[in-house]
Scaffold this active site. Structure first.
Site, PDB file in Angstrom:
ATOM      1  N   LYS A   1      -6.965  11.163  -4.909  1.00  0.00           N
ATOM      2  CA  LYS A   1      -6.844   9.839  -5.536  1.00  0.00           C
ATOM      3  C   LYS A   1      -8.127   9.535  -6.315  1.00  0.00           C
ATOM      4  O   LYS A   1      -9.223   9.896  -5.863  1.00  0.00           O
ATOM      5  CB  LYS A   1      -6.604   8.798  -4.437  1.00  0.00           C
ATOM      6  CG  LYS A   1      -6.301   7.388  -4.929  1.00  0.00           C
ATOM      7  CD  LYS A   1      -5.969   6.471  -3.746  1.00  0.00           C
ATOM      8  CE  LYS A   1      -5.680   5.042  -4.155  1.00  0.00           C
ATOM      9  NZ  LYS A   1      -5.344   4.189  -2.990  1.00  0.00           N
TER      10      LYS A   1
ATOM     11  N   SER B   1      -1.119   1.477  -3.432  1.00  0.00           N
ATOM     12  CA  SER B   1      -1.816   1.867  -4.636  1.00  0.00           C
ATOM     13  C   SER B   1      -1.935   3.376  -4.847  1.00  0.00           C
ATOM     14  O   SER B   1      -2.263   3.810  -5.941  1.00  0.00           O
ATOM     15  CB  SER B   1      -3.218   1.266  -4.614  1.00  0.00           C
ATOM     16  OG  SER B   1      -3.965   1.795  -3.527  1.00  0.00           O
TER      17      SER B   1
ATOM     18  N   SER C   1      -1.501   1.386   1.396  1.00  0.00           N
ATOM     19  CA  SER C   1      -1.459   2.174   0.162  1.00  0.00           C
ATOM     20  C   SER C   1      -1.223   3.675   0.310  1.00  0.00           C
ATOM     21  O   SER C   1      -1.055   4.360  -0.700  1.00  0.00           O
ATOM     22  CB  SER C   1      -2.739   1.960  -0.629  1.00  0.00           C
ATOM     23  OG  SER C   1      -2.662   0.731  -1.300  1.00  0.00           O
TER      24      SER C   1
HETATM   25  N1  GLN Z   1      -0.961  -3.433  -1.640  1.00  0.00           N
HETATM   26  C1  GLN Z   1      -2.064  -3.879  -0.866  1.00  0.00           C
HETATM   27  C2  GLN Z   1      -3.041  -4.614  -1.753  1.00  0.00           C
HETATM   28  O1  GLN Z   1      -2.724  -4.789  -2.875  1.00  0.00           O
HETATM   29  C3  GLN Z   1      -2.694  -2.720  -0.175  1.00  0.00           C
HETATM   30  C4  GLN Z   1      -3.551  -1.919  -1.051  1.00  0.00           C
HETATM   31  C5  GLN Z   1      -4.190  -0.771  -0.355  1.00  0.00           C
HETATM   32  O2  GLN Z   1      -3.819  -0.406   0.757  1.00  0.00           O
HETATM   33  N2  GLN Z   1      -5.178  -0.217  -1.015  1.00  0.00           N
HETATM   34  O3  GLN Z   1      -4.073  -5.012  -1.364  1.00  0.00           O
END
Ligand code: GLN
Length: 487
Positions: A76, A151, A175
């Site tokens: 990532k 994400s 995410s």
């Molecule tokens: N979707 C969640 C957020 O927007 C989690 C994001 C993540 O786990 N990096 O914060």
């Protein structure tokens, strides 16, 4: 080849049925075939991957052997890779090449893996669909008109499309698990402290954790073995004897106690997802596990607490992007304050700005007690709720997300987007290990994920529980890489 697992590749490489160069070549070919459709990568490392693969073949010939030697992987883009663009899918880091490797990258390099590329993501890991990337929109390989989740959407889509045999993602509120569930792959978020965060660009430091995305539970365990461990450069990294996470996979679930909190079956849960999860509960009973309904009373407060705590930490962490130390700097400015202002205005996207403003608001005097401090107290209560559950149960079971992958633009209201994380955030708040694995396909052919949660540092039981279901379900998952009709 697209379905080759890490485990199978390791065996084929060891008996010389396959060379690492051939294996990397296959993944590169796959990237070329699929990338135009799914756009999972910010950086494609064709030459570097072949170079690493050749070195791996040489190492094999010299009798060297590491579990991930010659295995193609994707990272990532919020993890630092020395001399290689690490952007967080943000304009503010678009020209940033770190002078060092993240600990996880260093460990994978030590194994001799082949880096295929850096994966697209929501900017600074803020989002649930990868639509917040400043660069491109990654598509779901199961239906190109849908988002891959986020994400870590690039990591999940890349693994589903066979661009690499595994990927690393980061999970602050879901995410890794949520995109894994949308793309039909396995995603593991380890216990907080099991994997070093050194070199992971911080979003919310008390919640962030790196973990693997892979085609099978066993592959996730193999990758976890490679990246876990104490690291003195991360003060929250845990000092302990790290087990072999593949060791207990086949132990079975006879007598295992699985709790299913009823709060995970409330309003907003899609009927297909509910049915799939109920079928999974039956499958566990058939395998000899004891499955019981239970309750997690603080569940309803988890999402609010998460968005307060994560945004507060993000506001603090992101103050370092000021046009001086890292990345992008605005071109025309009057003085230093104007430079900060323009750099941050131009460099950050809308969602990141929303979190910074929200985070500063909940930390500001007058609101600190009402919001931030309250959220920390709620966090303690949620943790206690889980502690109580784990006195009675070995594993908690739930859906990973309320519904399968949605369409681009469908959740333009931020609140609707935040609600997709409702089942995953409690795990991060309590620092627990959680996994999402493919459970079924819905009527429209989209993957549905099953989430399992265990006590801190109980990844072995978590993985064996997941492995048992994966075996019994015997799902064969092949994404279509097509548009998909409007079902
Ligand atoms: N979707 C969640 C957020 O927007 C989690 C994001 C993540 O786990 N990096 O914060």
């Amino acid at each position: 080849m697209p379905n080759l697992t890490v485990k199978e590749a390791m065996e084929n490489l060891r008996c010389r049925k396959l060379s690492a160069e051939e294996l990397a070549g296959e993944c590169i070919k796959r990237v070329k075939e699929t990338e135009g459709k799914i756009e999972a990568l910010n950086t494609f490392c064709e030459e570097g991957a072949l170079r690493s693969a050749k070195q791996a073949d040489k190492a094999f010939a010299q009798g060297k052997d590491f579990p991930l030697l010659g295995i193609p992987g994707i990272i990532k883009d919020n993890m630092c890779t020395k001399g290689l663009s690490s952007t967080c899918s943000s304009k503010i880091l678009c020209n940033f090449s770190p002078p060092y490797d993240a600990t996880v990258v260093e460990k994978l390099k030590g194994h001799g893996y082949a880096l295929i590329g850096k994966a697209n993501m929501d900017e600074f890991a803020m989002g649930s669909s990868t639509e917040n990337s400043a660069f491109k929109k990654t598509k779901n390989p199961w239906d190109l008109s849908r988002i891959p989740g986020g994400s870590s959407g690039g990591s999940a889509a890349a693994v589903a499309a066979g661009q690499a045999l595994f990927a690393l993602g980061s999970d602050t509120g879901g995410s890794i698990r949520q995109p894994a569930s949308y793309c039909g792959v396995v995603g593991l978020k380890p216990t907080y402290g099991v994997v070093s965060r050194y070199g992971l660009v911080a979003f919310a430091s008390s919640l962030d954790q790196i973990g693997p995305l892979a085609n099978t539970v066993e592959d996730a365990a193999i990758v976890l073995n490679a990246i876990c461990g104490h690291d003195e450069r991360d003060s929250t990294s845990v000092h302990m004897q790290y087990p072999d996470y593949t060791e207990k996979l086949k132990d079975g679930v006879k007598g295992l106690k699985i709790g299913v909190p009823k709060e995970y079956f409330g309003e907003g849960l899609d009927a297909d997802v509910k049915e799939a999860i109920q079928n999974a509960m039956k499958a566990y009973e058939d395998m000899g596990a004891i499955v019981e309904e239970t309750t997690l009373p603080t569940f309803d407060y988890a999402l609010s607490a998460y968005y307060i705590i994560s945004s507060a930490e993000a506001a603090s962490n992101l103050s370092r992007y000021d046009g001086v130390k890292y990345g992008y700097r605005a071109k025309d400015y009057k003085d230093i304050v104007d430079m900060y202002y323009k750099t941050r205005t131009e460099g950050f996207g809308a969602e990141v700005k929303r979190r910074i403003m929200f985070g500063n608001y909940v930390l500001s005097s007058g609101y600190y007690d009402a919001y931030y401090l309250k959220a920390l107290k709620v966090r303690t209560l949620i943790k206690r709720d889980f502690d109580r559950l784990f006195e009675a149960y070995d594993v908690i079971l739930s859906p990973t997300a309320p519904a399968p992958a949605f369409r681009f633009g469908e959740k333009s209201d931020p609140m609707q987007m935040y609600l997709t994380d409702i089942y995953t955030v409690p795990v991060n708040i309590a620092g627990l290990p959680g996994i999402s694995l493919p459970c079924s396909l819905n009527a429209g052919g989209l993957p549905i994920g099953l989430q399992l949660i265990a006590k801190p540092f109980d990844e072995q039981n978590l993985l064996k529980t997941a492995y048992a279901f994966e075996r019994s379900a015997g799902l064969i998952l092949e994404p279509s890489l097509k548009g998909g009709d409007a079902k």
